[in-house]
Design an enzyme around this catalytic site. Sequence first.
Site, PDB file in Angstrom:
ATOM      1  N   SER A 121       4.109  -1.906   4.309  1.00 14.55           N
ATOM      2  CA  SER A 121       3.955  -3.151   4.932  1.00 14.55           C
ATOM      3  C   SER A 121       4.290  -3.919   3.902  1.00 14.55           C
ATOM      4  O   SER A 121       3.759  -3.703   2.545  1.00 14.55           O
ATOM      5  CB  SER A 121       3.313  -3.290   5.721  1.00 14.55           C
ATOM      6  OG  SER A 121       3.295  -2.740   6.413  1.00 14.55           O
ATOM      7  N   GLU A 130      -9.999  -1.530   6.031  1.00 14.82           N
ATOM      8  CA  GLU A 130      -9.054  -1.786   6.732  1.00 14.82           C
ATOM      9  C   GLU A 130      -9.697  -2.662   7.632  1.00 14.82           C
ATOM     10  O   GLU A 130      -8.773  -3.014   8.388  1.00 14.82           O
ATOM     11  CB  GLU A 130      -8.232  -0.737   6.957  1.00 14.82           C
ATOM     12  CG  GLU A 130      -6.581  -1.459   7.452  1.00 14.82           C
ATOM     13  CD  GLU A 130      -5.869   0.039   7.612  1.00 14.82           C
ATOM     14  OE1 GLU A 130      -4.386  -0.332   7.415  1.00 14.82           O
ATOM     15  OE2 GLU A 130      -6.420   0.996   6.880  1.00 14.82           O
ATOM     16  N   GLN A 164       0.691  -1.392  -0.266  1.00 13.31           N
ATOM     17  CA  GLN A 164      -0.153   0.111  -0.033  1.00 13.31           C
ATOM     18  C   GLN A 164       0.643   2.117  -0.426  1.00 13.31           C
ATOM     19  O   GLN A 164       1.237   1.527   1.067  1.00 13.31           O
ATOM     20  CB  GLN A 164      -1.075  -0.087   1.349  1.00 13.31           C
ATOM     21  CG  GLN A 164      -1.729   1.067   1.401  1.00 13.31           C
ATOM     22  CD  GLN A 164      -2.644   1.498   2.482  1.00 13.31           C
ATOM     23  OE1 GLN A 164      -3.654   0.404   2.483  1.00 13.31           O
ATOM     24  NE2 GLN A 164      -1.873   1.854   3.738  1.00 13.31           N
ATOM     25  N   GLY A 165       0.721   1.572  -0.760  1.00  9.05           N
ATOM     26  CA  GLY A 165       1.347   3.179  -1.017  1.00  9.05           C
ATOM     27  C   GLY A 165       0.415   4.700  -0.611  1.00  9.05           C
ATOM     28  O   GLY A 165       0.083   4.935  -1.713  1.00  9.05           O
ATOM     29  N   TYR A 166       0.832   4.318   0.679  1.00 11.84           N
ATOM     30  CA  TYR A 166      -0.059   5.674   0.971  1.00 11.84           C
ATOM     31  C   TYR A 166       0.852   6.673   1.598  1.00 11.84           C
ATOM     32  O   TYR A 166       0.959   7.956   1.241  1.00 11.84           O
ATOM     33  CB  TYR A 166      -1.282   5.280   2.100  1.00 11.84           C
ATOM     34  CG  TYR A 166      -2.202   4.638   1.842  1.00 11.84           C
ATOM     35  CD1 TYR A 166      -2.777   5.044  -0.014  1.00 11.84           C
ATOM     36  CD2 TYR A 166      -4.196   5.027   2.519  1.00 11.84           C
ATOM     37  CE1 TYR A 166      -3.923   4.433  -0.224  1.00 11.84           C
ATOM     38  CE2 TYR A 166      -5.245   4.285   1.306  1.00 11.84           C
ATOM     39  CZ  TYR A 166      -5.074   4.261   0.177  1.00 11.84           C
ATOM     40  OH  TYR A 166      -6.545   4.083  -0.424  1.00 11.84           O
ATOM     41  N   SER A 167       1.321   6.144   2.815  1.00 12.21           N
ATOM     42  CA  SER A 167       2.177   7.437   4.344  1.00 12.21           C
ATOM     43  C   SER A 167       2.658   7.699   3.288  1.00 12.21           C
ATOM     44  O   SER A 167       3.904   7.030   2.374  1.00 12.21           O
ATOM     45  CB  SER A 167       1.872   6.805   5.186  1.00 12.21           C
ATOM     46  OG  SER A 167       0.942   6.367   5.992  1.00 12.21           O
ATOM     47  N   SER A 196      -3.366   7.623  13.259  1.00 14.81           N
ATOM     48  CA  SER A 196      -3.377   8.015  14.896  1.00 14.81           C
ATOM     49  C   SER A 196      -4.356   8.219  16.234  1.00 14.81           C
ATOM     50  O   SER A 196      -5.167   8.224  15.337  1.00 14.81           O
ATOM     51  CB  SER A 196      -2.040   9.013  15.091  1.00 14.81           C
ATOM     52  OG  SER A 196      -3.124  10.351  14.935  1.00 14.81           O
TER      53      SER A 196
END
Length: 384
Positions: free
Chosen positions: A152, A236, A116-119, A361
């Site tokens: 991840s 998720e 997953q390419g998010y953050s 968070s």
Amino acid sequence: MDFGFSEEDEAFRGEARAWLEAARGGGVSDRRAWERRLGAAGWIGLGWDEGGYGNRTATLIQQVLWAEEYARAGVPARSGHIGEKLLAPTLIAHGSEEQKRRFLPAVARGEELWCQGYSEPGAGSDLAGVSTRAERAGDGTYRVTGQKIWTSLAHEADWCFVLARTEEGSRRHHGLSFLLVPMDQPGRVEVRPIRQMTGTSEFNEVFFDGARARVEHVVGGEGNGWRVAMSLLGFERGVSTLAQQIGFEQELGLVVRAAVDSGAVADPVVRERLVRQWAELRVMRWNALRTLGGSGEPGAPSVAKLLWGRWHRRLGELAMEVRGARAAVGPEDWSAGAPYVLDPLQQLFLFSRADTIYGGSDEVQRTIIAERVLGLPREPKGVV
């Protein structure tokens, strides 16, 4: 509410348990081979009834039972769960027929792994701040440039779904697109593992330097990336939360045994804390089953994340306290120059430090609950 299971569901549980026991007894070579083995036996893509892209059909309850039995079985951790639990339902909801036919069967067979390419370094919990760019080229592709972090299993993945800006000058959640990017692009995609406090490297930095993504691999249409990304985050949570709680239960058992072995269980305060952890875990399970049952309550995923994140951190702290000073040192045979080794409870403590940060968070979850559930006014931008 009735939290019991029907005879049909218990028969499904028995089938799942028997297969996992046999598979474990037959030995496991590597994680990628294990994914293909799961796929060949029909255990990936449970419940993907639309279009026949997955394997066997299964009700939501049966998906829960499979996830719980998997967590109990002592078999390898999944490498394909990001493709199965995040990408696949997103494609089913937003993808074109061509995208579904191209990607879903490969996930169901355990043949293609995803990350997953998010953050990003400047956009972690604030996902709308991503700066990775995807510029249209003249050959039917996008050129993707930017950096993702905390990715991840990127070191094992064949593909990455990437949230990137396709509209020049766009800000916040406008002008974003959801692209499917192949990872095997030497010189254009670089993966750098991030060494964690535990000594392992499940997370990675990923650098895109003109990486190519085909135009037909934009999910939901150009400029609709925010809507697709938010939909994915909804997937998720859910079934995986109940499987996660099986792992929590096993860790709690280790902490209880450690308290007995060290004599800390004689302390009434320690006993009260252990019982509280046990009771809160039961409440989390019932709450997860209730929300899976179709209550549709807004903010339920954020409430669940707040509950288990804090619970797990407290468990890690308790794991160290019941062992006393012994918790701070390595194994007895650990000598100078030996590999960095942690026992399971030390792993628990260090890894759980991040539970209130990753996956959204605590501050972000509280903001979601405040604004979207309670209807409180949004905090003015720029106010400290």
